[in-house]
Design a protein around this motif. Structure first.
Motif, short mmCIF file in Angstrom:
data_model
loop_
_atom_site.label_atom_id
_atom_site.label_comp_id
_atom_site.label_asym_id
_atom_site.label_seq_id
_atom_site.Cartn_x
_atom_site.Cartn_y
_atom_site.Cartn_z
N ARG A 62 -1.41 44.04 -44.38
CA ARG A 62 -1.18 45.47 -44.21
C ARG A 62 -0.62 45.74 -42.82
O ARG A 62 0.36 46.47 -42.65
N THR A 63 -1.23 45.15 -41.82
CA THR A 63 -0.75 45.34 -40.45
C THR A 63 0.64 44.75 -40.26
O THR A 63 1.48 45.34 -39.60
N ARG A 64 0.88 43.59 -40.89
CA ARG A 64 2.22 42.97 -40.79
C ARG A 64 3.29 43.86 -41.42
O ARG A 64 4.43 43.90 -40.96
N ILE A 65 2.94 44.54 -42.50
CA ILE A 65 3.88 45.45 -43.15
C ILE A 65 4.27 46.56 -42.19
O ILE A 65 5.44 46.89 -42.02
N ILE A 66 3.26 47.12 -41.53
CA ILE A 66 3.53 48.21 -40.58
C ILE A 66 4.35 47.68 -39.40
O ILE A 66 5.30 48.32 -38.95
N ASP A 67 3.98 46.48 -38.93
CA ASP A 67 4.76 45.85 -37.84
C ASP A 67 6.22 45.68 -38.25
O ASP A 67 7.14 45.95 -37.47
N GLU A 75 17.44 48.35 -47.77
CA GLU A 75 17.45 47.29 -46.76
C GLU A 75 16.05 47.12 -46.18
O GLU A 75 15.56 46.00 -45.99
N MET A 76 15.40 48.27 -45.92
CA MET A 76 14.06 48.26 -45.34
C MET A 76 13.06 47.58 -46.26
O MET A 76 12.30 46.71 -45.84
N ILE A 77 13.05 47.96 -47.53
CA ILE A 77 12.06 47.42 -48.47
C ILE A 77 12.30 45.92 -48.67
O ILE A 77 11.35 45.13 -48.69
N GLU A 78 13.56 45.53 -48.77
CA GLU A 78 13.86 44.12 -48.95
C GLU A 78 13.37 43.31 -47.74
O GLU A 78 12.76 42.25 -47.88
N LYS A 79 13.64 43.84 -46.55
CA LYS A 79 13.22 43.15 -45.32
C LYS A 79 11.69 43.01 -45.26
O LYS A 79 11.17 41.93 -44.95
N VAL A 80 11.00 44.07 -45.58
CA VAL A 80 9.53 44.01 -45.50
C VAL A 80 9.00 42.98 -46.49
O VAL A 80 8.15 42.15 -46.14
#
Length: 503
Positions: free
Chosen positions: A187-192, A296-301
């Motif tokens: 979860r924290t990595r997602i926010i990072d 782009e954002m969702i793919e990167k995450v």
RNA sequence: GAUUCUGUAGCUCAGCUGGUAGAGCACAUCCCUUUUAAGGAUGGGGUCCUGGGUUCGAGACCCAGCAGAAUCACCA
């Protein structure tokens, strides 16, 4: 709590605590215990021929003990994982005094206690990387029996599974269920990952009020509180949209916030009263730009978190590889219901709902009726990431009218696994239009819609100063985390979910 | 808010048609200097969620309440 109310095991542990003190050992020492390695670092890097890790210092919680007379094995757990410790009486007690082993380790320590160990790493006959202890330090005594979860070949024995226990005593859940810890690390990595994506493009993270005199930016029932010094009611925010747009008016070209929002509504596996939304607003952009940006954002995450765009969620396999499907709302409704609702008025829409078996009531306006058709007949079918575009104007009071059709708005939602994950607009920046839309909301509210928006005069004043054309996006962080960690309940991605108080 | 299910030892769970409260792990005592879900032996531990009711007798049956979960409704 009196001694009598303690369980037998708690009494034994309190007795051991006193025995430690009598033996001159502080069960809660103040001094720093210096470590030079973690459990997983040893396990990943130790090679017997390399003579590494011959002087390690490590600290953790005792999770298991196997006492074999004058030698014992224990497992300690630190932030990263577990490692086995081998303790031999004559090694940790080199002199005549064998108290540290015979009494302190064997009698006064328990599973759950924190210890520090200094020694060297070796491999046992059964092939387990183990620390041979030379020194043992008591770091903190545990007074409650810790549930013992065992695992063999992926099979869990005596697992702590009771949902209530896990949520109320999340600290225990985290100790004994390593997979739970992994979810929250992710979860924290997602926010990072999101933050990095925005910062690398030069957008500014900001903080806006949680306590708001008017709860704006969404249609929802708010929590209300009272400020004593000002003697006014204040609302916990339901969204940060209006404040972020005021900042665009103020001259920031890109602002975002990870916003804890609060809604006084029902709770279930998709909803917690407090939840996290990321909202971002970028000047001079429109919703088409924002769609590319979102993809782009969702793919990167997804790649940052799992190293692949493909995820398993329940029984579904979902792929976040770009590009995502893009469909208009009206086309999607036509696709799934065979009804073309283009240009229909409220009466006609109500008839369509009747034919489709969708319940309606008198408070529902045109927008709400279309929303009902979409939510019931289309949304559940949209498993793979799909952008739904061009929502009816009645559903989107903060969104700019469509450049080609004034009945529609320049809005999209990203639907994944049949649920909304993102919501975005070409933001409405015409103050006159915005005022009219607020007045429409007021009418809905008078009609009985208890979710209709309040009128925010300060927001209108800000728009009158002029807001550049702006694209805005909101992402449900809890839901994104659920998808990327394959969790079925929002409570499994919130460390301390809202619970009714005990007793 | 509605419906269904659940609540028994520190944890995971059995408990028959209503007839003395059970198991594994954990814990205690003793033995044991390379074990790994797990060394061996012995032993202690219960507000059966709470309150009523039925019954000679309730962990079980009935009613009410509390807490949780799932599904539905509203919402993100």
């Amino acid at each position: 709590m009196s001694q009598l109310e303690l369980s037998e095991q708690e009494q034994f542990r309190r007795k051991a605590l006193e025995e430690l003190r009598k033996a001159g050992i502080d069960p809660y020492p103040a001094a720093e215990f210096v470590t030079n390695v973690s459990t997983t670092e040893i396990k990943e890097n130790f090679k017997p021929e390399k003579k590494k890790y011959q002087d390690v210092s490590i600290a953790g919680r005792i999770m298991n003990r196997r006492i074999m007379g004058n030698a014992s094995f224990a497992e300690i757990q630190d932030d990263k994982g577990r490692i086995q410790i081998y303790l031999r009486r004559d090694d940790i007690c080199p002199g005549d005094d064998k108290t540290l082993y015979n009494h302190v380790f064997k009698k006064f320590l328990d599973i759950g206690d924190f210890i520090g160990v200094k020694g060297f790493v070796f491999i046992t006959q059964t092939g387990e990387i183990t620390i041979h202890a030379k020194e043992l330090t008591v770091l903190s005594k545990c007074l409650r029996p810790l549930p013992i979860v065992k695992e063999k070949d992926g099979k869990i024995y005596d697992g702590v599974t009771d949902a209530e226990f896990r949520y109320r005593q999340r600290y225990v859940d985290l100790i004994v269920n390593p997979k739970v810890k992994q979810v929250f690390v992710k979860r924290t990595r997602i926010i990072d990952s999101l933050r990095e994506f925005f910062n690398s493009r030069g957008y500014l993270e900001v903080e806006t009020p949680i306590l708001q005199p008017i709860p704006g930016g969404a249609a929802a029932r708010p929590f209300i509180t009272h400020h004593n010094a000002l003697d006014i009611p204040l609302y916990l925010r339901i969204a940060d949209e209006l404040y972020l747009k005021k900042l665009i008016v103020g001259g920031f070209d890109g602002v975002y916030e990870f916003s804890k929002d609060f809604r006084n509504e029902g709770m279930d596996r998709m909803h917690n009263p407090e939840f996290t939304v990321m909202e971002i607003y970028v000047a001079y952009k429109d919703y088409m730009w924002m769609m590319d940006f979102t993809e782009e954002m969702i793919e990167k995450v997804a790649l940052d978190i799992n190293g692949t765009t493909k995820i398993k969620y329940g029984n579904e396999e979902i792929d976040f590889k770009r590009p995502f499907a893009r469909k208009t709302m009206l086309d999607t409704i036509k696709e799934y219901t065979d009804v073309d609702i283009t240009g229909m008025d409220e009466k006609q829409l109500r008839e369509v709902c009747d034919t489709l078996g969708i319940e309606t009531d008198e408070t529902m306006g045109k927008g709400k009726l279309i929303e009902q058709i979409f939510d019931e007949k289309c949304e559940p079918h949209l498993i793979q990431p799909t952008f739904i575009m061009d929502y009816p104007v009645e559903m989107s009071p903060l969104c700019k009218k469509h450049r080609k059709d004034p009945e529609l708005t320049e809005r999209f939602e990203l639907i994944v696994n049949g649920k909304e994950l993102c919501n975005a607009y070409s933001e409405l920046n015409d103050p006159i239009d915005q005022k009219e839309r607020f007045l429409e909301q007021l009418k809905l509210s008078e009609k009985g819609d208890d979710e209709a928006m309040f009128i925010d005069q300060d927001f209108l004043r800000a728009l009158e100063y002029g807001m550049p054309p702006t694209a805005g996006l909101g992402v449900g962080i809890d839901r994104l985390t659920m998808l990327l960690t394959n969790q079925n309940s929002i409570r499994d991605v919130i460390l301390f979910p809202t619970m009714r108080p005990e007793k």
